[in-house]
Design a protein around this motif. Structure first.
Motif, PDB file in Angstrom:
ATOM      1  N   LYS A  20      13.298  84.244  19.689  1.00  0.00           N
ATOM      2  CA  LYS A  20      14.622  84.619  19.166  1.00  0.00           C
ATOM      3  C   LYS A  20      15.580  84.968  20.296  1.00  0.00           C
ATOM      4  O   LYS A  20      16.747  84.572  20.285  1.00  0.00           O
ATOM      5  CB  LYS A  20      14.477  85.807  18.199  1.00  0.00           C
ATOM      6  CG  LYS A  20      13.799  85.471  16.887  1.00  0.00           C
ATOM      7  CD  LYS A  20      13.712  86.706  16.004  1.00  0.00           C
ATOM      8  CE  LYS A  20      13.026  86.392  14.682  1.00  0.00           C
ATOM      9  NZ  LYS A  20      12.904  87.600  13.828  1.00  0.00           N
ATOM     10  N   PHE A  21      15.084  85.718  21.278  1.00  0.00           N
ATOM     11  CA  PHE A  21      15.943  86.104  22.404  1.00  0.00           C
ATOM     12  C   PHE A  21      16.490  84.875  23.122  1.00  0.00           C
ATOM     13  O   PHE A  21      17.691  84.790  23.412  1.00  0.00           O
ATOM     14  CB  PHE A  21      15.156  86.976  23.381  1.00  0.00           C
ATOM     15  CG  PHE A  21      15.899  87.265  24.660  1.00  0.00           C
ATOM     16  CD1 PHE A  21      16.887  88.250  24.708  1.00  0.00           C
ATOM     17  CD2 PHE A  21      15.641  86.540  25.816  1.00  0.00           C
ATOM     18  CE1 PHE A  21      17.584  88.503  25.876  1.00  0.00           C
ATOM     19  CE2 PHE A  21      16.341  86.781  26.985  1.00  0.00           C
ATOM     20  CZ  PHE A  21      17.311  87.762  27.015  1.00  0.00           C
ATOM     21  N   LYS A  22      15.615  83.911  23.401  1.00  0.00           N
ATOM     22  CA  LYS A  22      16.045  82.694  24.096  1.00  0.00           C
ATOM     23  C   LYS A  22      17.086  81.937  23.283  1.00  0.00           C
ATOM     24  O   LYS A  22      18.097  81.466  23.812  1.00  0.00           O
ATOM     25  CB  LYS A  22      14.828  81.806  24.372  1.00  0.00           C
ATOM     26  CG  LYS A  22      15.151  80.508  25.112  1.00  0.00           C
ATOM     27  CD  LYS A  22      13.905  79.678  25.322  1.00  0.00           C
ATOM     28  CE  LYS A  22      14.248  78.342  25.961  1.00  0.00           C
ATOM     29  NZ  LYS A  22      13.046  77.470  26.106  1.00  0.00           N
ATOM     30  N   GLN A  23      16.848  81.845  21.968  1.00  0.00           N
ATOM     31  CA  GLN A  23      17.790  81.136  21.089  1.00  0.00           C
ATOM     32  C   GLN A  23      19.154  81.825  21.088  1.00  0.00           C
ATOM     33  O   GLN A  23      20.192  81.176  21.264  1.00  0.00           O
ATOM     34  CB  GLN A  23      17.224  81.087  19.671  1.00  0.00           C
ATOM     35  CG  GLN A  23      18.167  80.462  18.653  1.00  0.00           C
ATOM     36  CD  GLN A  23      17.628  80.590  17.236  1.00  0.00           C
ATOM     37  OE1 GLN A  23      16.446  80.772  17.028  1.00  0.00           O
ATOM     38  NE2 GLN A  23      18.512  80.504  16.257  1.00  0.00           N
ATOM     39  N   ASN A  28      24.902  81.991  23.100  1.00  0.00           N
ATOM     40  CA  ASN A  28      25.950  82.997  23.336  1.00  0.00           C
ATOM     41  C   ASN A  28      26.091  84.000  22.190  1.00  0.00           C
ATOM     42  O   ASN A  28      27.180  84.510  21.923  1.00  0.00           O
ATOM     43  CB  ASN A  28      27.306  82.320  23.597  1.00  0.00           C
ATOM     44  CG  ASN A  28      27.267  81.402  24.805  1.00  0.00           C
ATOM     45  OD1 ASN A  28      26.773  81.787  25.864  1.00  0.00           O
ATOM     46  ND2 ASN A  28      27.765  80.180  24.642  1.00  0.00           N
ATOM     47  N   GLN A  29      24.976  84.305  21.514  1.00  0.00           N
ATOM     48  CA  GLN A  29      24.989  85.247  20.400  1.00  0.00           C
ATOM     49  C   GLN A  29      24.530  86.627  20.897  1.00  0.00           C
ATOM     50  O   GLN A  29      23.460  87.118  20.536  1.00  0.00           O
ATOM     51  CB  GLN A  29      24.087  84.735  19.275  1.00  0.00           C
ATOM     52  CG  GLN A  29      24.556  83.424  18.664  1.00  0.00           C
ATOM     53  CD  GLN A  29      23.553  82.866  17.663  1.00  0.00           C
ATOM     54  OE1 GLN A  29      22.573  82.211  18.044  1.00  0.00           O
ATOM     55  NE2 GLN A  29      23.791  83.125  16.386  1.00  0.00           N
ATOM     56  N   GLU A  55      27.122  88.214  29.416  1.00  0.00           N
ATOM     57  CA  GLU A  55      28.016  87.062  29.590  1.00  0.00           C
ATOM     58  C   GLU A  55      28.143  86.686  31.066  1.00  0.00           C
ATOM     59  O   GLU A  55      28.202  85.503  31.421  1.00  0.00           O
ATOM     60  CB  GLU A  55      29.381  87.382  28.986  1.00  0.00           C
ATOM     61  CG  GLU A  55      29.356  87.435  27.456  1.00  0.00           C
ATOM     62  CD  GLU A  55      30.669  87.916  26.861  1.00  0.00           C
ATOM     63  OE1 GLU A  55      31.500  88.478  27.632  1.00  0.00           O
ATOM     64  OE2 GLU A  55      30.864  87.754  25.641  1.00  0.00           O
ATOM     65  N   GLN A  56      28.158  87.688  31.942  1.00  0.00           N
ATOM     66  CA  GLN A  56      28.221  87.425  33.379  1.00  0.00           C
ATOM     67  C   GLN A  56      26.930  86.757  33.856  1.00  0.00           C
ATOM     68  O   GLN A  56      26.953  85.834  34.682  1.00  0.00           O
ATOM     69  CB  GLN A  56      28.451  88.728  34.139  1.00  0.00           C
ATOM     70  CG  GLN A  56      28.569  88.535  35.657  1.00  0.00           C
ATOM     71  CD  GLN A  56      28.788  89.851  36.385  1.00  0.00           C
ATOM     72  OE1 GLN A  56      28.945  90.888  35.775  1.00  0.00           O
ATOM     73  NE2 GLN A  56      28.796  89.784  37.717  1.00  0.00           N
ATOM     74  N   LEU A  57      25.795  87.225  33.332  1.00  0.00           N
ATOM     75  CA  LEU A  57      24.499  86.635  33.661  1.00  0.00           C
ATOM     76  C   LEU A  57      24.470  85.159  33.269  1.00  0.00           C
ATOM     77  O   LEU A  57      24.032  84.298  34.040  1.00  0.00           O
ATOM     78  CB  LEU A  57      23.387  87.403  32.941  1.00  0.00           C
ATOM     79  CG  LEU A  57      21.961  86.888  33.161  1.00  0.00           C
ATOM     80  CD1 LEU A  57      21.458  87.274  34.546  1.00  0.00           C
ATOM     81  CD2 LEU A  57      21.017  87.448  32.090  1.00  0.00           C
ATOM     82  N   LYS A  58      24.953  84.870  32.072  1.00  0.00           N
ATOM     83  CA  LYS A  58      24.957  83.497  31.568  1.00  0.00           C
ATOM     84  C   LYS A  58      25.861  82.611  32.427  1.00  0.00           C
ATOM     85  O   LYS A  58      25.514  81.466  32.750  1.00  0.00           O
ATOM     86  CB  LYS A  58      25.435  83.499  30.106  1.00  0.00           C
ATOM     87  CG  LYS A  58      25.501  82.122  29.445  1.00  0.00           C
ATOM     88  CD  LYS A  58      24.119  81.615  29.109  1.00  0.00           C
ATOM     89  CE  LYS A  58      24.165  80.278  28.368  1.00  0.00           C
ATOM     90  NZ  LYS A  58      24.814  80.371  27.063  1.00  0.00           N
ATOM     91  N   ALA A  59      27.023  83.134  32.800  1.00  0.00           N
ATOM     92  CA  ALA A  59      27.969  82.355  33.612  1.00  0.00           C
ATOM     93  C   ALA A  59      27.397  82.051  34.991  1.00  0.00           C
ATOM     94  O   ALA A  59      27.621  80.969  35.545  1.00  0.00           O
ATOM     95  CB  ALA A  59      29.283  83.109  33.731  1.00  0.00           C
TER      96      ALA A  59
END
Length: 416
Positions: A20-23, A28-29, A55-59
């Motif tokens: 679930k965490f990965k999904q 971006n949820q 969001e910063q981690l994802k970017a």
């Protein structure tokens, strides 16, 4: 085909939470991830702080491509988390309600078992094969003190996230079986190529777990066969498949320039029967639910709602792979095989019984069969006692069974 669990298996509730965490992370949820927090963690890390950090981690690091279980203890599970642009250690802890009480990224360093010493009888070099979906990374072991062309064995690994050395961090397997095999073959003047399976170790692919089919693995092995065939250092190619790798190899050699085939600890029955046999030790309600899932898969339908206790063998993300396996019958493949074959089976294999080898031999009467007394599924000497047998799975210093390599070498040398 899943290997029997051993040495600190990943708890099933952590499998569900990580899925679930990965999904949620990749979609971006962030709010949905926050909803997985325990009340204490929500208080310690409010959404107003968690959201911009995530969001910063994802970017910066991109999507989370995969998580590989390393160890578990005292309610803390540790994973190797591979993002698009970097790799971290991911520490996860849950409370009894399966809510996150800890979620921490840290620096990742390869474990010592990933870089074992090289035997002086061989020279190893890295191999990188570009594929349509990514790249396959492996190790070529060339024998020293030889001249002219030499035979080469392609080693195709067993089920699960098995790396080039035959280790599987997720199940605790650290026995270095393919590394040991490469060394022993090298001492006998035979080269070998072993490799990380797709999306394992240094082999990367854009193929998601839910998209994987057994044909993807056989395509990778087939591409490596073609690559070896173009290499003028080799006189002939023998394909060695271990466990599920024997089935992968059986498909890979079709219409490709392999001269011989070796199946070690290979099932002979259709995939669904093998999987049901693996569930015999489980509670009846688990067996019944798993059978219902398999029945649906045989009709081409997946099951989205799966009891967490069955995630290790039938989580939704691997059901398409299971569907691809269940349609194959190894004895039919053996019967249609046109090249020489050697069937190897140990008598103390807890996963695959000796009668599997006998059935494969019956399907191809001209195949050679080597039954090795006291050898277990990971090709090492072990007693029939389950606990003592499983102890060998975490002993990289234990040599391969004495009868294995001489039998392989004799077969390889006789193949034209």
């Amino acid at each position: 085909m899943t290997a029997r669990a051993h040495a600190q298996a990943e708890p099933v509730n952590y499998v569900s939470v990580l899925t679930k965490f990965k999904q949620f992370y990749n979609n971006n949820q962030v709010d949905s991830i926050f909803s997985m927090f325990s009340p204490e963690m929500k208080a310690a890390l409010p959404l107003s702080n968690f959201k911009p950090t995530t969001e910063q981690l994802k970017a910066q690091y991109g999507n989370l491509l995969k998580t590989e279980f390393i160890k578990y203890g005292e309610s803390l599970a540790v994973y190797k988390a591979t993002f698009k642009n970097s790799i971290f250690l991911l520490n996860v802890s849950l409370n009894p309600q399966n809510k996150l009480t800890g979620l921490l990224l840290g620096p990742y360093q390869e474990s010592a078992v990933a870089k074992p010493a090289v035997d002086p009888s061989i020279t190893e070099s890295p191999v990188l094969l570009k594929t349509f979906s990514g790249q396959i990374s492996g190790t070529l072991a060339m024998p020293n003190n030889t001249s002219g062309k030499v035979p080469v064995v392609l080693i195709v690994g067993d089920a699960g996230p098995t790396d080039r050395d035959g280790n599987n961090e997720k199940s605790g397997l650290t026995a270095n079986i393919y590394k040991l095999l490469a060394e022993e073959l090298g001492k006998n003047g035979i080269a070998s190529l072993r490799y990380d399976k797709r999306n394992v170790g240094q082999s990367v692919s854009s193929t998601k777990e839910s998209q994987l089919r057994i044909d993807d693995y056989s395509d990778d092995a087939g591409s490596l066969i073609n690559m070896l065939n173009d290499d003028q250092r080799f006189s002939k190619i023998i394909v060695f498949g271990h466990g599920e790798g024997a089935l992968v190899s059986m498909i890979a050699i079709i219409d490709r320039p392999a001269k011989g085939y070796i199946a070690a600890e290979s099932a002979s029955e259709q995939g669904d029967k093998v999987l049901m046999d693996q569930m015999k030790s489980k509670p009846k309600y688990q067996q019944d639910e798993f059978k219902a899932i398999l029945d649906s898969l045989k009709k081409g339908k997946t099951t989205d709602k799966v009891d967490p206790s069955l995630y290790f063998i039938a989580r939704p993300a691997i059901q398409n792979f299971l569907m691809s396996v269940c349609r194959l019958v190894p004895t039919r493949g053996m019967k249609a095989m046109k090249i020489p074959a050697l069937i190897i089976q140990g008598t103390t294999d807890l996963n695959v019984a000796v009668d599997n080898a006998e059935k494969l031999k019956k399907a191809k009467s001209d195949a050679q069969m080597l039954i090795i007394k006291g050898m277990n599924h990971i090709l090492k000497d072990a007693p029939a006692d389950e606990d003592k047998n499983i102890d060998t799975y975490t002993n990289p210093d234990l040599p391969l069974s004495a009868g294995l390599v001489p039998g392989m070498v004799d077969f390889i040398n006789k193949v034209k």
